[in-house]
Design a protein around this motif. Structure first.
Motif, mmCIF file in Angstrom:
data_model
loop_
_atom_site.group_PDB
_atom_site.id
_atom_site.type_symbol
_atom_site.label_atom_id
_atom_site.label_comp_id
_atom_site.label_asym_id
_atom_site.label_seq_id
_atom_site.Cartn_x
_atom_site.Cartn_y
_atom_site.Cartn_z
ATOM 1 N N LEU A 167 -9.970 2.306 -10.179
ATOM 2 C CA LEU A 167 -9.933 2.273 -8.706
ATOM 3 C C LEU A 167 -10.472 3.579 -8.126
ATOM 4 C CD1 LEU A 167 -6.466 0.565 -8.133
ATOM 5 C CD2 LEU A 167 -8.690 -0.404 -7.559
ATOM 6 N N CYS B 110 -0.681 -11.446 -2.335
ATOM 7 C CA CYS B 110 -1.878 -10.687 -2.758
ATOM 8 C C CYS B 110 -3.144 -11.489 -2.452
ATOM 9 C CB CYS B 110 -1.839 -10.405 -4.257
ATOM 10 S SG CYS B 110 -0.547 -9.259 -4.740
ATOM 11 N N ASP C 73 0.806 -1.220 0.000
ATOM 12 C CA ASP C 73 0.000 0.000 0.000
ATOM 13 C C ASP C 73 0.839 1.269 0.000
ATOM 14 O OD1 ASP C 73 -2.592 0.065 -0.491
ATOM 15 O OD2 ASP C 73 -3.307 -0.299 1.546
ATOM 16 N N LYS D 142 -7.551 -3.657 -6.222
ATOM 17 C CA LYS D 142 -6.232 -3.150 -6.608
ATOM 18 C C LYS D 142 -5.243 -4.307 -6.678
ATOM 19 C CE LYS D 142 -2.803 0.166 -4.832
ATOM 20 N NZ LYS D 142 -2.574 1.138 -3.750
ATOM 21 N N LEU D 143 -5.248 -5.169 -5.662
ATOM 22 C CA LEU D 143 -4.327 -6.311 -5.654
ATOM 23 C C LEU D 143 -4.618 -7.239 -6.822
ATOM 24 C CD1 LEU D 143 -4.120 -7.131 -1.843
ATOM 25 C CD2 LEU D 143 -2.342 -6.164 -3.287
ATOM 26 N N ASP E 131 -14.177 -2.053 -1.281
ATOM 27 C CA ASP E 131 -13.466 -3.214 -1.830
ATOM 28 C C ASP E 131 -12.266 -2.765 -2.680
ATOM 29 O OD1 ASP E 131 -13.137 -5.902 -2.111
ATOM 30 O OD2 ASP E 131 -14.379 -6.094 -3.898
ATOM 31 N N ILE E 132 -11.730 -1.577 -2.360
ATOM 32 C CA ILE E 132 -10.694 -1.014 -3.233
ATOM 33 C C ILE E 132 -9.411 -1.835 -3.163
ATOM 34 C CG2 ILE E 132 -9.294 1.035 -3.703
ATOM 35 C CD1 ILE E 132 -11.621 2.690 -2.548
ATOM 36 N N ARG E 133 -9.007 -2.207 -1.927
ATOM 37 C CA ARG E 133 -7.724 -2.898 -1.785
ATOM 38 C C ARG E 133 -7.722 -4.239 -2.534
ATOM 39 N NH1 ARG E 133 -3.834 -4.410 2.813
ATOM 40 N NH2 ARG E 133 -2.005 -4.677 1.502
ATOM 41 N N VAL F 288 -6.284 -10.786 0.384
ATOM 42 C CA VAL F 288 -7.689 -10.654 -0.019
ATOM 43 C C VAL F 288 -8.551 -11.721 0.665
ATOM 44 C CG1 VAL F 288 -9.272 -10.732 -1.977
ATOM 45 C CG2 VAL F 288 -7.088 -9.556 -2.214
#
Length: 1191
Positions: free
Chosen positions: A638, A893, A604, A649-650, A644-646, A897
């Motif tokens: 994004l 990753c 991050d 992104k991953l 649910d952005i992270r 998640v």
């Protein structure tokens, strides 16, 4: 001393950046010569034009896998023959009058005969000598070459010469010594008996005038055939028939005849045939069972000159070849999905139409250019402006889809519209080999010419003169490529072996990249990182360049011949495809070269560490940044999201960085497990590994779409008529008397199973079920697929799963187990009582998924293996597969998640990644990764202890990691010693100005423990691991020599015990050997004896390799406690390398798959062994005291 250390650090850093081979498309079999396939034992081989492909049976999975590619021949291979007495030897001949004897097991040439006095058209080992190879050219004579033994040399066969027609094949008789037959191109045969007349037989007279059996196998014609007796004996079936005098009661079981086809009653000898077809397909056909054991459709049979990804689909790759075809491949499955009509002469170049137009433009050697409509499967347009001259390059403008450029040997670069209207004809003083449209200006095009110059033309003017001419190359220029990210920058590759970078705006050459030792052909800019350029050459290598300072970041040696084409797809910018004269296409991952990038996403970090503009990225020495369209698109998407952005992104970045082969499938499964709505799943999901809750739903709808009912054929036997009629009569009598069971048994004896089974329920359901099972057993023993419906009807899932698994058909087994789990397949209820079998079926499903995962894993596809575990919600095993495959970034990753269920695995994964980056300039990144792990105090202490900097820099890092300063640590260490807290004392000492003191305290403690009898690995390992993080410069000084030796020995010994526990069997002997050698050579006093080590090693061998002694209860518990059981096997481990062959210093054998070089830059071990070694013993196998970092 410092300088050598610096050098070591530098070479340790350089070795990390490696291009990974992640896929290989094998060539097809050549159509030019007849004698081009052979087989022996469990291997078979076929020849492409310049390489021999050798496949071997994998006993565990009962399937053939590509084991090696032999490519010594520089001209077309004409014949190959396997040695009948030694399955490791075969001979091959080629058009440059060369004959080679190979040892397949050692992958090397054993002997060479350089002048065969004519091109051998056929080769065969001599019947009388294992060391003799016979060969013959078109009209003879037959030569015999004895390549070793008391009198080596070439002799001529006394009679076999002066033939009337050209020879295409000859064979020795397998049993009659000295008898041989020649096959001629006019269809005649010449047979030689030893000491007899020469005769030409036109007609074969056999006892039957029709062939025994004929197989219609493929629409395309046969090209070559090699028959061998089946080496692969299936499980024997012993059916002992009762003697006829015995009394047969009315219920005793009858013995059925074997199921025979009409033709099999004459029974062909059981055998396999290696079949090669005119279209380059290759197969191994089992003539007994009438099925393919191995079949590869289509493959290019000659040099592949060009390859390009489809603009709107990163999974489709088109290739153009010398064999006159363009083929389109699915890069996920590595299979051909389309092929052009062919007969175009040589196809030199191809270019996709922009977007989703589904057309490809091709350029040929003598038939002009054409447009092929892929969906319609036909050529829709031809361009003939260059006449019969070869067209070397064709380029479809992606800014203006109506324009196509071609350049040719006639010296013209012609620009026309797709309907053939000529817009410009640019005349050059010599042949034009390359052209490329500018990515920024639709009216600008560059060309590469034989006169050593690069020219730039501007289409918006009517002039036919170039705007710019760049001079500087010392030989002809081939390809030119505009940079997609930097306006006005282009590169050119030349026969002078260099790549030059030109700046259009400055009129200058701004860099010369030297390193290739032969002409440069393939050329490609990366579409995200502006300074990355990749080139391929006739020196068989691919090089990756940093164009900021001209350094070569990596050289890849795996192709076996000239590298012609290089390409990547902008939505998967770090996967490149290459094609070559060795007729293979290979896929590579560049991710390791830019690896900190994905981790910045993972940790991050702020956007400016991930995405930047071209100017920032081009500053020499600065870390890589993404500057292309894909990364910008991801960021824009994004920015629109509110939750649910992270996770998104991953996922999106990880897919952009990962090669094909399952990463999208993996992410789909992760979202299913996290509860995403099924309607959001992509269409491709149903083609991959599906979650267990979807498997049946999708497969059923697929079946409904097909709605083809496949009738199962029942075999009817043909026995001797008289006995048959008698039995029939008897059966009829029994039936009229109501003795149904007897009737059924007689029908079984007659082989009329369907009659028996249709009447059997009249006896009882139990009897019917038993009869069904007997029929299934019989069919399974014959390896016949007709057994399947019987097992399904009786609900005998276990038998069916075993049947499929035994044949290596794990996907089928999975489907069956899933069907059982959902209750679709169950035993017919003979009583009202309902039994719950679901738990059993569920366990079975998990077992099959595990087997399937292991199959993928051993095939080098750890990502698909992880998919199989996720399909049954087994998060821990999925994470373990990814880590064992060294897909650490992807695993981290996915783990983040997935959250809770993966926490433990994610933490271990982040630790390994942090270890990977404990080097300049990524120390801070390493600390950031460790901070993501809860309870990270000790981990951060290890990082700080290992960090080599000035006192001020070290204190700064201590502060960032929340640790006391150097001096404070010294004081705290004294307190810890007084309180008897040994672990803290060692830790704080390592963090103090004199870390050497930590070694004395720690090693003495470990030695005391080892001297006692009640220690375990888990007591000792943590403190040893902690001490191993002492700074390298302190560890390798002379005053710590004794402590260093003791630390290395203890780490080696505990490492060996850990390796045993984790089943790293390939490195256990090496760790014991390493520890014994150190004990022998160094003056140390540790409570270990060399004798004791060899006793332990022998015991381990006895336990694991022969499995004679069952392990004790406590050992079993230890095994079950460990998650990461099983050896590491990284992607590409199973892909043969052509030219870069290294011997492992552990085993002395050739390394298959990726190689890891140790710090002396000579010794090599396989990357798999290096990864396992580093996980159990942090120090290098060379005993230098340097840490090993293969991650």
């Amino acid at each position: 001393r410092v300088t050598t250390l610096d050098l070591l650090f530098v070479c340790l850093q350089v070795r990390m950046a490696k291009v990974k081979q992640v896929g290989l498309l094998a060539a097809g079999c050549q159509p030019w010569n007849k004698d081009v396939c052979a087989a022996s034992g469990d291997r078979f081989a076929y020849c492409a034009t310049l390489a021999i492909y050798i496949y071997q049976l994998d006993q565990q999975y009962n399937e053939f896998k590509l084991r090696s590619i032999m490519s010594e021949h520089k001209k077309t291979i004409t014949a190959i023959s396997w040695c009948p007495d030694n399955p490791d030897l075969f001979a091959s001949a080629s058009a440059d009058n060369l004959l080679i004897v190979w040892n397949v097991a050692e992958k090397k040439a054993v002997a060479r005969l350089d002048n065969t006095k004519g091109v051998p058209v056929s080769v065969s080992w001599c019947w009388n000598s294992a060391d003799g190879v016979a060969f013959v050219s078109q009209r003879g004579p037959l030569y015999i070459w004895v390549y070793r033994g008391p009198d080596p040399g070439v002799t001529v066969h006394k009679e076999a010469h002066s033939f009337l027609s050209d020879i295409c094949l000859f064979r020795w008789h397998p049993t009659k010594k000295g008898k041989l037959v020649f096959g001629h191109t006019d269809g005649s045969l010449s047979v030689f008996q030893p000491d007899s007349q020469v005769g030409v037989l036109r007609v074969w007279n056999v006892s039957r005038s029709t062939p025994l059996d004929s197989f219609k196998l493929k629409k395309t014609g046969f090209h070559a055939l090699h028959v061998l007796n089946s080496p692969l004996a299936k499980k024997g079936t012993s059916s002992c028939s009762p003697s006829k005098s015995q009394y047969t009661s009315s219920t005793s079981e009858a013995v059925p005849p074997p199921t025979l086809s009409q033709n099999r009653s004459f029974s062909l000898p059981p055998g396999h045939a290696v079949c090669c077809f005119m279209d380059g397909g290759v197969g191994l056909y089992d003539m007994g069972a009438k099925k393919w054991d191995f079949l590869r459709d289509l493959g290019h049979v000659e040099t592949i000159f060009d390859c390009k990804f489809k603009p709107d689909d990163p999974n489709l790759l088109a290739t153009a070849s010398f064999d006159g075809t363009i083929k389109i491949w699915d890069t996920n499955t590595l299979t051909a999905v389309y092929t052009s009509p062919g007969n175009e002469g040589v196809v030199y170049s191809l270019s996709w139409a922009p977007g989703d137009l589904n057309c490809i433009a091709g350029a040929t050697s003598r038939n002009g250019a054409f447009i092929w409509d892929v969906r319609k499967g036909k050529i829709i347009t031809r361009f003939n402006e260059h006449g019969k001259n070869g067209i070397f390059c064709i380029s479809w403008s992606h800014k203006d889809s109506k324009r196509i450029a071609t350049c040719s040997g006639d010296g013209f670069c012609i620009i026309r519209t797709i309907d053939g209207k000529i817009l410009h004809k640019y005349k050059h003083p010599a042949a034009v080999f390359g052209c490329d449209w500018s990515q920024n200006n639709k009216d600008m095009i560059a060309t590469g010419c034989e006169d050593k110059n690069v020219r730039v033309y501007y289409l918006a003017t009517s002039s036919d003169q170039p705007l710019k001419v760049f001079t500087g190359h010392l030989a002809k220029v081939f390809h030119v490529r505009w940079s997609p990210l930097r306006e006005g920058i282009l590169c050119s590759g030349s026969d002078d072996g260099t790549v030059r970078i030109w700046d259009y705006t400055q009129d200058a050459c701004i860099n010369v990249l030297s390193g290739h030792t032969a002409p440069v052909r393939g050329l490609m800019w990366n579409t995200e990182v502006p300074y990355l350029l990749i080139s391929g050459s006739w020196d068989y290598t691919i090089r990756v360049w940093d164009t900021r300072d001209g350094t070569c970041l990596d050289t890849v040696y795996d192709h076996g011949a000239d590298v012609y084409g290089l390409t990547c797809h902008q939505s998967r910018p770090f996967t490149i495809a290459s094609c070559s004269r060795d007729s293979t296409v290979r896929l590579w991952s560049l991710t390791p070269l830019i690896s900190p990038l994905l981790l910045n996403v993972l940790a991050d970090q702020p956007w400016e560490k991930i995405i930047g503009n071209t100017d920032t990225a081009m500053v020499p020495g600065s870390p890589p940044l993404l500057c292309g369209k894909v990364s910008r698109d991801i960021k824009q998407e994004l920015d629109k999201l509110s939750f649910d952005i992270r996770a998104k992104k991953l996922r999106w970045f990880s897919e952009c960085f990962s090669p094909p082969g399952g990463s999208s499938n993996l992410w789909d499964l992760v979202s299913v497990i996290n509860g995403q709505d099924d309607s959001l799943l992509p269409a491709s999901y149903s083609k991959g590994v599906m979650h267990m809750k979807h498997l049946l739903k999708f497969k059923t709808s697929e079946a409904q779409e097909l709605t083809i009912v496949k009738m199962s054929k029942f075999g009817g036997g043909i026995g001797a008529p008289s006995k048959e009629e008698r039995l029939k009569e008897a059966a009829d009598i029994h039936l009229r008397l109501g003795q149904t069971q007897r009737y059924c048994e007689l029908m079984v004896e007659l082989g009329q199973w369907e009659k028996a089974l249709s009447v059997a329920p009249g006896v009882s359901m139990k009897y019917w079920k038993k009869l069904m099972q007997r029929r299934a057993d019989q069919l399974m023993a014959e390896d016949n697929d007709d057994a399947i419906p019987y097992c399904v009807a009786t609900g005998d899932i276990k038998k069916l799963v075993t049947f499929f698994s035994g044949r290596g058909q794990l996907l089928e087994a999975l489907l069956i187990a899933q069907g059982a789990c959902e209750g679709n397949i169950r035993a017919p209820q003979s009583s009202a009582a309902n039994h719950t079998t679901n738990d059993v079926d569920n366990n079975l499903l998990h077992k099959v998924c595990k087997d399937l995962a292991e199959w993928y894993f051993q095939d080098g596809c750890s990502v698909l293996a992880a998919c199989c575990h996720l399909a049954v919600d087994d998060v821990e095993l999925a994470m373990s597969s990814l880590m064992r495959g060294n897909e650490l970034e992807l695993a981290a990753c996915v783990g983040i998640v997935l959250g809770e269920g993966a926490n433990q695995s994610t933490a271990y994964c982040l630790q390994l990644l942090a270890r990977k980056y404990m080097t300049n300039p990524t120390w801070e990144l390493s600390a950031d990764l460790l901070r993501m792990i809860p309870d990270n105090h000790v981990l951060l202490a290890k990082l700080c202890a290992f960090y080599p900097g000035t006192a001020a820099e070290i204190n700064q890092l201590h502060e960032r990691c929340g640790l006391p300063s150097l001096e404070e640590c010294k004081v705290l260490a004294e307190e810890a010693v007084n309180e008897g807290d040994l672990f803290s004392a060692v830790k704080l000492r390592l963090l103090s100005p004199e870390p050497e003191v930590a070694l004395q305290i720690g090693i003495n403690h470990v030695k005391e423990q080892l001297a006692g009898s009640d220690w375990t690995v888990d007591d000792i390992q943590p403190i040893l691991d902690l001490m191993s993080y002492i700074r390298t410069d302190r560890l390798i000084t002379t005053k710590t020599t004794e402590a260093r030796s003791e630390l290395l020995i203890l780490c080696g010994y505990i490492g060996a015990l850990l390796a045993i526990r984790r089943q790293y069997s390939s490195i256990v002997p090496a760790l014991y050997e390493y520890t014994s050698q150190l004990l022998k050579r160094r003056e140390v006093c540790v409570p270990l004896k060399i004798e004791q080590l060899s006793v332990e090693l022998d015991a381990w061998r006895a336990c694991t390799q022969a499995n004679s002694i069952p392990p004790s209860e406590c050992q079993r518990e230890e095994f079950s406690a460990l998650l990461l059981c099983g050896a590491d096997y990284v992607t590409g481990s199973n892909l043969p390398s052509h030219s870069d062959l290294q011997l492992s210093c552990f085993t002395g054998q050739r390394i298959q798959g990726p190689v890891f070089l140790l710090e002396d830059n000579k010794s090599a071990i396989s990357l798999n062994d290096a990864l396992m070694w580093a996980k159990v013993n942090p120090f290098s196998p060379l005993g230098t005291g340097l840490r090993i970092n293969p991650f």
